[in-house]
Scaffold this motif. Structure first.
Motif, PDB file in Angstrom:
ATOM      1  N   TYR A  71       0.832  -1.208   0.000  1.00 11.85           N
ATOM      2  CA  TYR A  71       0.000   0.000   0.000  1.00 11.85           C
ATOM      3  C   TYR A  71       0.869   1.262   0.000  1.00 11.85           C
ATOM      4  N   MET A  72       1.977   1.241   0.727  1.00 14.21           N
ATOM      5  CA  MET A  72       2.890   2.402   0.735  1.00 14.21           C
ATOM      6  C   MET A  72       3.517   2.595  -0.653  1.00 14.21           C
ATOM      7  N   GLU A  73       3.863   1.495  -1.292  1.00 17.39           N
ATOM      8  CA  GLU A  73       4.417   1.574  -2.642  1.00 17.39           C
ATOM      9  C   GLU A  73       3.382   2.149  -3.614  1.00 17.39           C
ATOM     10  N   ALA A  74       2.144   1.691  -3.482  1.00 19.77           N
ATOM     11  CA  ALA A  74       1.077   2.198  -4.341  1.00 19.77           C
ATOM     12  C   ALA A  74       0.879   3.700  -4.128  1.00 19.77           C
ATOM     13  N   LYS A  75       0.909   4.131  -2.878  1.00 18.78           N
ATOM     14  CA  LYS A  75       0.752   5.547  -2.569  1.00 18.78           C
ATOM     15  C   LYS A  75       1.901   6.354  -3.172  1.00 18.78           C
ATOM     16  N   ALA A  76       3.101   5.800  -3.125  1.00 16.44           N
ATOM     17  CA  ALA A  76       4.276   6.499  -3.646  1.00 16.44           C
ATOM     18  C   ALA A  76       4.183   6.748  -5.154  1.00 16.44           C
ATOM     19  N   VAL A  77       3.440   5.889  -5.855  1.00 14.43           N
ATOM     20  CA  VAL A  77       3.298   6.087  -7.301  1.00 14.43           C
ATOM     21  C   VAL A  77       1.971   6.751  -7.669  1.00 14.43           C
ATOM     22  N   GLY A  78       1.225   7.238  -6.649  1.00 12.66           N
ATOM     23  CA  GLY A  78       0.061   8.056  -6.924  1.00 12.66           C
ATOM     24  C   GLY A  78      -1.299   7.411  -6.714  1.00 12.66           C
ATOM     25  N   TYR A  79      -1.349   6.163  -6.273  1.00  9.89           N
ATOM     26  CA  TYR A  79      -2.644   5.526  -6.009  1.00  9.89           C
ATOM     27  C   TYR A  79      -3.112   5.849  -4.603  1.00  9.89           C
ATOM     28  N   ASP A  80      -4.413   5.772  -4.392  1.00 10.03           N
ATOM     29  CA  ASP A  80      -5.007   6.058  -3.094  1.00 10.03           C
ATOM     30  C   ASP A  80      -5.225   4.736  -2.345  1.00 10.03           C
ATOM     31  N   PRO A  81      -4.438   4.473  -1.312  1.00  7.14           N
ATOM     32  CA  PRO A  81      -4.556   3.208  -0.574  1.00  7.14           C
ATOM     33  C   PRO A  81      -5.940   2.972   0.027  1.00  7.14           C
ATOM     34  N   LYS A  82      -6.604   4.041   0.459  1.00  6.65           N
ATOM     35  CA  LYS A  82      -7.941   3.899   1.039  1.00  6.65           C
ATOM     36  C   LYS A  82      -8.901   3.321   0.004  1.00  6.65           C
ATOM     37  N   ILE A  83      -8.854   3.832  -1.200  1.00  4.90           N
ATOM     38  CA  ILE A  83      -9.715   3.331  -2.272  1.00  4.90           C
ATOM     39  C   ILE A  83      -9.303   1.911  -2.655  1.00  4.90           C
ATOM     40  N   MET A  84      -8.007   1.644  -2.671  1.00  6.46           N
ATOM     41  CA  MET A  84      -7.531   0.295  -2.993  1.00  6.46           C
ATOM     42  C   MET A  84      -8.050  -0.716  -1.969  1.00  6.46           C
ATOM     43  N   ARG A  85      -8.088  -0.336  -0.690  1.00 18.15           N
ATOM     44  CA  ARG A  85      -8.613  -1.237   0.342  1.00 18.15           C
ATOM     45  C   ARG A  85     -10.096  -1.523   0.103  1.00 18.15           C
ATOM     46  N   GLN A  86     -10.819  -0.496  -0.315  1.00 20.04           N
ATOM     47  CA  GLN A  86     -12.241  -0.689  -0.613  1.00 20.04           C
ATOM     48  C   GLN A  86     -12.420  -1.649  -1.792  1.00 20.04           C
ATOM     49  N   ILE A  87     -11.583  -1.500  -2.815  1.00 21.42           N
ATOM     50  CA  ILE A  87     -11.661  -2.383  -3.979  1.00 21.42           C
ATOM     51  C   ILE A  87     -11.347  -3.820  -3.574  1.00 21.42           C
ATOM     52  N   VAL A  88     -10.323  -4.013  -2.755  1.00 22.74           N
ATOM     53  CA  VAL A  88      -9.970  -5.359  -2.296  1.00 22.74           C
ATOM     54  C   VAL A  88     -11.142  -5.969  -1.534  1.00 22.74           C
ATOM     55  N   ARG A  89     -11.763  -5.166  -0.661  1.00 21.39           N
ATOM     56  CA  ARG A  89     -12.921  -5.651   0.106  1.00 21.39           C
ATOM     57  C   ARG A  89     -14.070  -6.025  -0.811  1.00 21.39           C
ATOM     58  N   LEU A  90     -14.339  -5.188  -1.825  1.00 22.22           N
ATOM     59  CA  LEU A  90     -15.424  -5.466  -2.769  1.00 22.22           C
ATOM     60  C   LEU A  90     -15.148  -6.719  -3.591  1.00 22.22           C
ATOM     61  N   ARG A  91     -13.909  -6.910  -3.979  1.00 19.81           N
ATOM     62  CA  ARG A  91     -13.562  -8.076  -4.792  1.00 19.81           C
ATOM     63  C   ARG A  91     -13.704  -9.385  -4.023  1.00 19.81           C
ATOM     64  N   LYS A  92     -13.637  -9.313  -2.702  1.00 17.18           N
ATOM     65  CA  LYS A  92     -13.822 -10.504  -1.868  1.00 17.18           C
ATOM     66  C   LYS A  92     -15.291 -10.912  -1.787  1.00 17.18           C
ATOM     67  N   MET A  93     -16.173  -9.962  -2.047  1.00 17.35           N
ATOM     68  CA  MET A  93     -17.600 -10.203  -1.891  1.00 17.35           C
ATOM     69  C   MET A  93     -18.152 -11.004  -3.062  1.00 17.35           C
ATOM     70  N   LYS A  94     -19.235 -11.735  -2.786  1.00 20.54           N
ATOM     71  CA  LYS A  94     -19.957 -12.417  -3.850  1.00 20.54           C
ATOM     72  C   LYS A  94     -20.685 -11.351  -4.665  1.00 20.54           C
ATOM     73  N   PRO A  95     -20.823 -11.566  -5.978  1.00 24.62           N
ATOM     74  CA  PRO A  95     -21.486 -10.552  -6.825  1.00 24.62           C
ATOM     75  C   PRO A  95     -22.880 -10.160  -6.333  1.00 24.62           C
ATOM     76  N   ASP A  96     -23.664 -11.119  -5.866  1.00 29.77           N
ATOM     77  CA  ASP A  96     -25.013 -10.799  -5.373  1.00 29.77           C
ATOM     78  C   ASP A  96     -24.947  -9.917  -4.128  1.00 29.77           C
ATOM     79  N   ASP A  97     -24.014 -10.210  -3.238  1.00 29.15           N
ATOM     80  CA  ASP A  97     -23.862  -9.395  -2.024  1.00 29.15           C
ATOM     81  C   ASP A  97     -23.423  -7.979  -2.382  1.00 29.15           C
ATOM     82  N   ARG A  98     -22.514  -7.886  -3.352  1.00 32.28           N
ATOM     83  CA  ARG A  98     -22.033  -6.578  -3.783  1.00 32.28           C
ATOM     84  C   ARG A  98     -23.171  -5.771  -4.408  1.00 32.28           C
TER      85      ARG A  98
END
Length: 81
Positions: free
Chosen positions: A37-64
């Motif tokens: 996450y620190m590496e991602a932030k260093a190249v301009g990505y938002d770690p907070k949003i990345m964490r949300q994406i990771v959480r969403l990707r773990k979910m079943k499509p119907d739950d999402r």
């Protein structure tokens, strides 16, 4: 002490040692994830949003879909849409 007690004590000690090793591995993995996450932030990505994406990707499509629908409903009710 009886032989059964010694065997039980040995078993407990081995289980505790396994848990301790796994806890140490878990800490190492958590440190590695933090580094990514620190590496991602260093190249301009938002770690907070990345964490949300990771959480969403773990979910079943119907739950999402259900969560998205409820979020939209709440936003509409609050005049945020």
């Amino acid at each position: 002490m009886s032989e059964d007690t010694n065997a039980t004590d040995d078993r407990l000690r081995l289980l505790i040692e396994r848990i301790e090793r796994l806890e140490e591995e878990k800490k190492g993995i958590a440190d590695d994830i933090r580094d990514v996450y620190m590496e991602a932030k260093a190249v301009g990505y938002d770690p907070k949003i990345m964490r949300q994406i990771v959480r969403l990707r773990k979910m079943k499509p119907d739950d999402r879909s259900e969560q998205d629908m409820l979020l939209d409903t709440y936003k509409n009710a609050l005049g945020m849409a």
